[in-house]
Design a protein around this motif. Sequence first.
Motif, PDB file in Angstrom:
ATOM      1  N   GLU A 112      11.581   5.600 -11.319  1.00 17.25           N
ATOM      2  CA  GLU A 112      12.913   5.374 -11.031  1.00 17.25           C
ATOM      3  C   GLU A 112      13.144   3.869 -11.730  1.00 17.25           C
ATOM      4  O   GLU A 112      14.262   3.805 -12.142  1.00 17.25           O
ATOM      5  N   ASN A 113      12.224   3.079 -11.393  1.00 13.77           N
ATOM      6  CA  ASN A 113      12.525   1.564 -11.984  1.00 13.77           C
ATOM      7  C   ASN A 113      12.776   1.405 -13.405  1.00 13.77           C
ATOM      8  O   ASN A 113      13.591   0.891 -13.953  1.00 13.77           O
ATOM      9  N   ILE A 145       0.829  -1.179   0.207  1.00 16.26           N
ATOM     10  CA  ILE A 145       0.054  -0.103   0.126  1.00 16.26           C
ATOM     11  C   ILE A 145       0.893   1.229  -0.118  1.00 16.26           C
ATOM     12  O   ILE A 145       1.696   1.463   0.835  1.00 16.26           O
ATOM     13  N   GLN A 146       0.656   2.114  -1.092  1.00 19.25           N
ATOM     14  CA  GLN A 146       1.328   3.367  -1.070  1.00 19.25           C
ATOM     15  C   GLN A 146       0.711   4.458  -1.720  1.00 19.25           C
ATOM     16  O   GLN A 146      -0.528   4.230  -2.237  1.00 19.25           O
ATOM     17  N   ILE A 176       4.108   8.542  -4.649  1.00 16.17           N
ATOM     18  CA  ILE A 176       5.059   7.576  -4.187  1.00 16.17           C
ATOM     19  C   ILE A 176       5.163   6.564  -4.901  1.00 16.17           C
ATOM     20  O   ILE A 176       6.152   6.112  -5.712  1.00 16.17           O
ATOM     21  N   TYR A 177       4.087   5.887  -5.404  1.00 16.63           N
ATOM     22  CA  TYR A 177       3.991   4.806  -6.390  1.00 16.63           C
ATOM     23  C   TYR A 177       4.543   5.114  -7.820  1.00 16.63           C
ATOM     24  O   TYR A 177       5.332   4.335  -8.392  1.00 16.63           O
TER      25      TYR A 177
END
Length: 75
Positions: A54-55, A42-43, A47-48
């Motif tokens: 970034e990924n 859960i985010q 942020i998610y």
Amino acid sequence: MLVLSRKKDQSIMIGDNIEITVLAVEGDQIKLGINAPRSVEIQRKEIYLAIQEENSKASVAAVDLLKQLTGSFKK
């Protein structure tokens, strides 16, 4: 999108094991409590999205590095 109205201390269920409860309503903000199994991540959405970005950058950099490394072995 499903839109539901809930008052303080009322909940909604997602599936059999995720409960979202309205804890407080203060002006234009609400506080939610989420009861879910630890296996459910859960985010906050911002942020998610930052993690996804970034990924994505990291995977492109990894592919570029891999291409450089494999190119150096082709002689």
